[in-house]
Design a protein around this motif. Structure first.
Motif, PDB file in Angstrom:
ATOM      1  N   MET A   1       0.956  -1.224   0.018  1.00 44.61           N
ATOM      2  CA  MET A   1      -0.355  -0.287  -0.049  1.00 44.61           C
ATOM      3  C   MET A   1       0.950   1.087  -0.241  1.00 44.61           C
ATOM      4  O   MET A   1       1.883   1.111   0.131  1.00 44.61           O
ATOM      5  N   GLN A   2       0.155   2.649  -0.679  1.00 46.86           N
ATOM      6  CA  GLN A   2       1.203   3.942  -0.311  1.00 46.86           C
ATOM      7  C   GLN A   2      -0.026   4.666  -0.520  1.00 46.86           C
ATOM      8  O   GLN A   2      -1.106   4.252  -0.666  1.00 46.86           O
ATOM      9  N   LEU A   3       0.542   5.140   0.898  1.00 45.52           N
ATOM     10  CA  LEU A   3      -0.176   5.793   1.875  1.00 45.52           C
ATOM     11  C   LEU A   3      -0.433   8.054   0.731  1.00 45.52           C
ATOM     12  O   LEU A   3       0.929   8.453   0.579  1.00 45.52           O
ATOM     13  N   ILE A   4      -1.719   8.539   0.183  1.00 48.23           N
ATOM     14  CA  ILE A   4      -1.055   9.206  -0.957  1.00 48.23           C
ATOM     15  C   ILE A   4      -0.754  10.563  -0.296  1.00 48.23           C
ATOM     16  O   ILE A   4      -0.531  11.149  -0.857  1.00 48.23           O
ATOM     17  N   GLY A   5      -2.066  10.619   0.343  1.00 49.63           N
ATOM     18  CA  GLY A   5      -2.267  11.420   0.803  1.00 49.63           C
ATOM     19  C   GLY A   5      -3.399  11.362   2.237  1.00 49.63           C
ATOM     20  O   GLY A   5      -4.233  11.152   2.182  1.00 49.63           O
ATOM     21  N   VAL A   6      -3.311  12.601   2.956  1.00 47.33           N
ATOM     22  CA  VAL A   6      -5.046  12.798   4.111  1.00 47.33           C
ATOM     23  C   VAL A   6      -5.267  14.294   3.411  1.00 47.33           C
ATOM     24  O   VAL A   6      -4.838  14.559   2.884  1.00 47.33           O
TER      25      VAL A   6
ATOM     26  N   LYS B   1       5.483  17.203   9.713  1.00 50.05           N
ATOM     27  CA  LYS B   1       6.271  16.794   9.918  1.00 50.05           C
ATOM     28  C   LYS B   1       7.074  14.684   9.124  1.00 50.05           C
ATOM     29  O   LYS B   1       7.505  14.906   8.696  1.00 50.05           O
ATOM     30  N   LYS B   2       6.112  14.381   9.272  1.00 53.01           N
ATOM     31  CA  LYS B   2       5.267  13.395   9.115  1.00 53.01           C
ATOM     32  C   LYS B   2       5.838  12.939   7.420  1.00 53.01           C
ATOM     33  O   LYS B   2       5.588  11.922   6.803  1.00 53.01           O
ATOM     34  N   LYS B   3       5.937  13.931   7.196  1.00 54.87           N
ATOM     35  CA  LYS B   3       5.865  14.109   5.116  1.00 54.87           C
ATOM     36  C   LYS B   3       4.513  13.595   4.852  1.00 54.87           C
ATOM     37  O   LYS B   3       5.027  12.989   3.502  1.00 54.87           O
ATOM     38  N   ILE B   4       3.595  13.187   5.187  1.00 58.33           N
ATOM     39  CA  ILE B   4       2.157  13.245   4.495  1.00 58.33           C
ATOM     40  C   ILE B   4       2.035  14.574   3.948  1.00 58.33           C
ATOM     41  O   ILE B   4       1.737  15.300   4.175  1.00 58.33           O
ATOM     42  N   PRO B   5       1.184  14.066   2.541  1.00 56.68           N
ATOM     43  CA  PRO B   5       0.447  14.698   1.776  1.00 56.68           C
ATOM     44  C   PRO B   5      -0.936  15.255   2.726  1.00 56.68           C
ATOM     45  O   PRO B   5      -1.484  14.514   2.677  1.00 56.68           O
ATOM     46  N   ILE B   6      -1.244  16.706   2.545  1.00 55.22           N
ATOM     47  CA  ILE B   6      -1.978  17.492   2.623  1.00 55.22           C
ATOM     48  C   ILE B   6      -3.190  17.557   1.810  1.00 55.22           C
ATOM     49  O   ILE B   6      -2.602  19.030   1.172  1.00 55.22           O
ATOM     50  N   TYR B   7      -3.863  17.363   1.706  1.00 52.04           N
ATOM     51  CA  TYR B   7      -4.900  17.659   0.632  1.00 52.04           C
ATOM     52  C   TYR B   7      -6.320  18.997   1.557  1.00 52.04           C
ATOM     53  O   TYR B   7      -6.923  18.444   2.190  1.00 52.04           O
TER      54      TYR B   7
END
Ligand code: NAD
Length: 334
Positions: A26-31, A45-51
């Motif tokens: 799985m790949q987390l695309i963003g939240v 900070k966790k480098k999760i893309p934020i939409y």
């Protein structure tokens, strides 16, 4: 790689995000970012893309750039995990997921009609295969389904009566309660019994519920009329062999929900989570054909592994046992 997006980055959404990052398939695309707060800071900070949804002035002011809007997220994913507060999942389905033909997993705050199937991996994974919309049932229902399905399969359960003693609010939540009362649910049955039947369709179960001033865990007391009288040691062995169920013991001084939470921290669980349903060994007893036991549910985390398995079921991964094993190994749970 299954591309996953998360809508609603709160108690459940942030845990699912971390769990997705641990999956090899799985790949987390963003939240989505609904409003600027410390959780958004941590995601950044966790480098999760934020939409960012709606006005992004607060985000900009605090140095968080948006990866796009809802439409961009929907275009980039194979599946959405909707982890918004209850009723919003249904609205999102109609507004976003159906028109954009995107699969979605909903949470237990939604009514079962929101999805094609209600889900607990070890009970009905196959029913959810390739479904577009799956609802992972609530933390309480998940706990009931896991322990009851194991003893039903092994010994046969005639009927169950159970009482849910519910935590008043999650630990971070300053708005809900009670803080100085015991509040019974003034309807019979409480919604938990009927909800169990959305997963275990033939389970005869009647539930009552009340809320108490604690934030740590829920607690259930159960009385099961079994088809035949059962032996306590056989029941213990059955739950020892049941995934995502853990026996805890007064003998080890695990006597309360507080000590279970401390145990979770001691074994190094992220956020001090305990995704397994904990049954106190000393509470397992029999009276004639009745089997009695008490279990504790960590409401913030028990549904997390279920959500990971639901993603695989929705996207056509056929082997339930393998999915559960992959999820368990990645999260280092039983
Ligand atoms: P939460 O309040 O902790 O998080 C919800 C998140 O959704 C927040 O980040 C909020 O900003 C965001 N949000 C609100 N409106 C939105 C919108 N319109 N669009 C996008 N995002 C929006 O909620 P939670 O406790 O994580 O609950 C989510 C779901 O999980 C509910 O269905 C709940 O019943 C279920 N659930 C909760 C628990 C629990 O104990 N917290 C346990 C099991 C299941």
């Amino acid at each position: 790689m299954i591309k996953v997006g998360i809508v609603g980055y709160g108690t459940i959404g942030k845990r699912i995000a971390d769990a997705i990052k641990l999956q090899k398939d799985m790949q987390l695309i963003g939240v989505t970012g609904h409003s600027y707060n410390y959780r958004m800071e941590i995601a950044n900070k966790k480098k999760i893309p934020i939409y960012v949804l709606g006005d992004n002035a607060d985000f900009k002011e605090n140095g968080i750039s948006s990866a796009g809007n809802m439409k961009d997220l929907l275009n980039a994913v194979d599946i959405i995990m909707d982890c918004t507060p209850k009723k919003i999942g249904k609205e999102n389905k109609e507004k976003f997921y159906v028109p954009n033909k995107v699969k979605a997993i909903f949470q237990g705050g939604e009514k079962d009609a929101v999805a094609d199937v209600s889900f607990t991996a070890q009970c009905n994974y196959k029913e959810a295969l390739n479904k577009d919309y799956i609802r992972v049932v609530s933390c309480n229902t998940t706990g009931l389904c896991r322990t009851l399905s194991a003893i039903d399969k092994k010994f046969g359960v005639e009927n169950v009566s159970a009482t849910m003693i519910r935590r008043g609010a999650d630990p971070w939540d300053i708005k809900h309660g009670p803080i100085n009362a015991v509040v019974p649910v003034l309807e019979l049955p409480s919604h938990h019994g009927p909800d169990v039947r959305t997963v275990l369709h033939d389970m005869e179960i009647f539930t009552t519920a009340l809320s108490v001033p604690t934030t740590l865990m829920h607690l259930h007391t159960l009385t099961c009329d079994m088809k035949e009288a059962v032996n306590v040691d056989d029941v213990i062995d059955t739950w020892k062999d049941t995934t995502r169920v853990r026996l805890v013991r007064n003998a080890e001084k695990v006597r309360s929900t507080a000590e279970i939470m401390e145990l979770a921290k001691e074994i190094g669980r992220p956020r001090g989570d305990m995704p397994e349903i904990c049954i106190w060994e000393e509470t397992i007893g029999t009276y004639k054909k009745k089997l009695l036991y008490i279990q504790a549910i960590h409401q913030e985390s028990d549904v997390v592994p279920e959500n990971i398995d639901a993603i695989r079921a929705a996207t056509g991964f056929e082997d339930a046992e393998k999915s559960i094993k992959m999820t368990n190994e990645s999260l280092e749970i039983k």
